[in-house]
Design a protein around this motif. Structure first.
Motif, PDB file in Angstrom:
ATOM      1  N   HIS A   2       0.862  -1.183   0.000  1.00  0.00           N
ATOM      2  CA  HIS A   2       0.000   0.000   0.000  1.00  0.00           C
ATOM      3  C   HIS A   2       0.895   1.228   0.000  1.00  0.00           C
ATOM      4  N   LEU A   3       0.654   2.107  -0.940  1.00  0.00           N
ATOM      5  CA  LEU A   3       1.404   3.361  -0.993  1.00  0.00           C
ATOM      6  C   LEU A   3       0.565   4.454  -0.377  1.00  0.00           C
ATOM      7  N   ARG A   4       1.142   5.199   0.530  1.00  0.00           N
ATOM      8  CA  ARG A   4       0.440   6.343   1.094  1.00  0.00           C
ATOM      9  C   ARG A   4       1.186   7.595   0.668  1.00  0.00           C
ATOM     10  N   LEU A   5       0.518   8.414  -0.113  1.00  0.00           N
ATOM     11  CA  LEU A   5       1.076   9.678  -0.567  1.00  0.00           C
ATOM     12  C   LEU A   5       0.359  10.812   0.153  1.00  0.00           C
ATOM     13  N   ASP A   6       0.760  12.039  -0.117  1.00  0.00           N
ATOM     14  CA  ASP A   6       0.098  13.184   0.512  1.00  0.00           C
ATOM     15  C   ASP A   6      -1.356  13.299   0.083  1.00  0.00           C
ATOM     16  N   ARG A   7      -1.655  12.797  -1.110  1.00  0.00           N
ATOM     17  CA  ARG A   7      -3.027  12.813  -1.632  1.00  0.00           C
ATOM     18  C   ARG A   7      -3.327  11.466  -2.252  1.00  0.00           C
ATOM     19  N   HIS A   8      -4.582  11.158  -2.388  1.00  0.00           N
ATOM     20  CA  HIS A   8      -5.017   9.950  -3.083  1.00  0.00           C
ATOM     21  C   HIS A   8      -4.700  10.128  -4.562  1.00  0.00           C
ATOM     22  N   THR A  20      -3.534   4.560  -4.990  1.00  0.00           N
ATOM     23  CA  THR A  20      -2.746   4.559  -3.771  1.00  0.00           C
ATOM     24  C   THR A  20      -3.694   4.370  -2.590  1.00  0.00           C
ATOM     25  N   PHE A  21      -3.120   4.121  -1.433  1.00  0.00           N
ATOM     26  CA  PHE A  21      -3.906   3.960  -0.214  1.00  0.00           C
ATOM     27  C   PHE A  21      -4.714   5.222   0.059  1.00  0.00           C
ATOM     28  N   PHE A  22      -5.993   5.071   0.381  1.00  0.00           N
ATOM     29  CA  PHE A  22      -6.896   6.208   0.623  1.00  0.00           C
ATOM     30  C   PHE A  22      -7.185   6.273   2.115  1.00  0.00           C
ATOM     31  N   THR A  47     -10.254  13.971  -0.332  1.00  0.00           N
ATOM     32  CA  THR A  47     -10.624  14.143  -1.738  1.00  0.00           C
ATOM     33  C   THR A  47     -10.112  12.949  -2.532  1.00  0.00           C
ATOM     34  N   ALA A  48     -11.032  12.193  -3.097  1.00  0.00           N
ATOM     35  CA  ALA A  48     -10.659  11.026  -3.884  1.00  0.00           C
ATOM     36  C   ALA A  48     -10.125  11.452  -5.244  1.00  0.00           C
ATOM     37  N   CYS A  49      -9.283  10.624  -5.818  1.00  0.00           N
ATOM     38  CA  CYS A  49      -8.684  10.939  -7.112  1.00  0.00           C
ATOM     39  C   CYS A  49      -9.619  10.579  -8.265  1.00  0.00           C
ATOM     40  N   ARG A  50     -10.719   9.969  -7.970  1.00  0.00           N
ATOM     41  CA  ARG A  50     -11.701   9.608  -9.001  1.00  0.00           C
ATOM     42  C   ARG A  50     -13.089   9.688  -8.384  1.00  0.00           C
TER      43      ARG A  50
END
Length: 75
Positions: A2-8, A20-22, A47-50
């Motif tokens: 699971h990748l956790r970034l600053d944003r989804h 990425t991890f939400f 805020t979801a990326c999709r």
């Protein structure tokens, strides 16, 4: 993994788009208790990326897909 970034985000893994991890998901900590180790998600993480369906929209879509699949089955 699971990748956790600053944003989804949507990233490419071996040429395939993947999310990425939400962390803002209300199920995130239940599904991945280790997520609590990373602290609170950033303010804009909700805020979801999709586009995401609501529960009611998901039910409508599931019914529509079920009816469409039934129509394809031989009688």
């Amino acid at each position: 993994v699971h990748l956790r970034l600053d944003r989804h985000e949507i990233v490419t893994a071996d040429g395939v788009p993947a999310e990425t991890f939400f962390p803002a998901s209300h199920l995130a900590v239940r599904a991945f208790p280790e997520a609590a180790l990373f602290g609170a998600p950033p303010a804009d993480a909700a805020t979801a990326c999709r586009p995401m369906l609501t529960h009611a929209e998901g039910r409508v879509l599931a019914r529509a897909l079920s009816c469409a699949a039934a129509a394809l089955l031989p009688a």
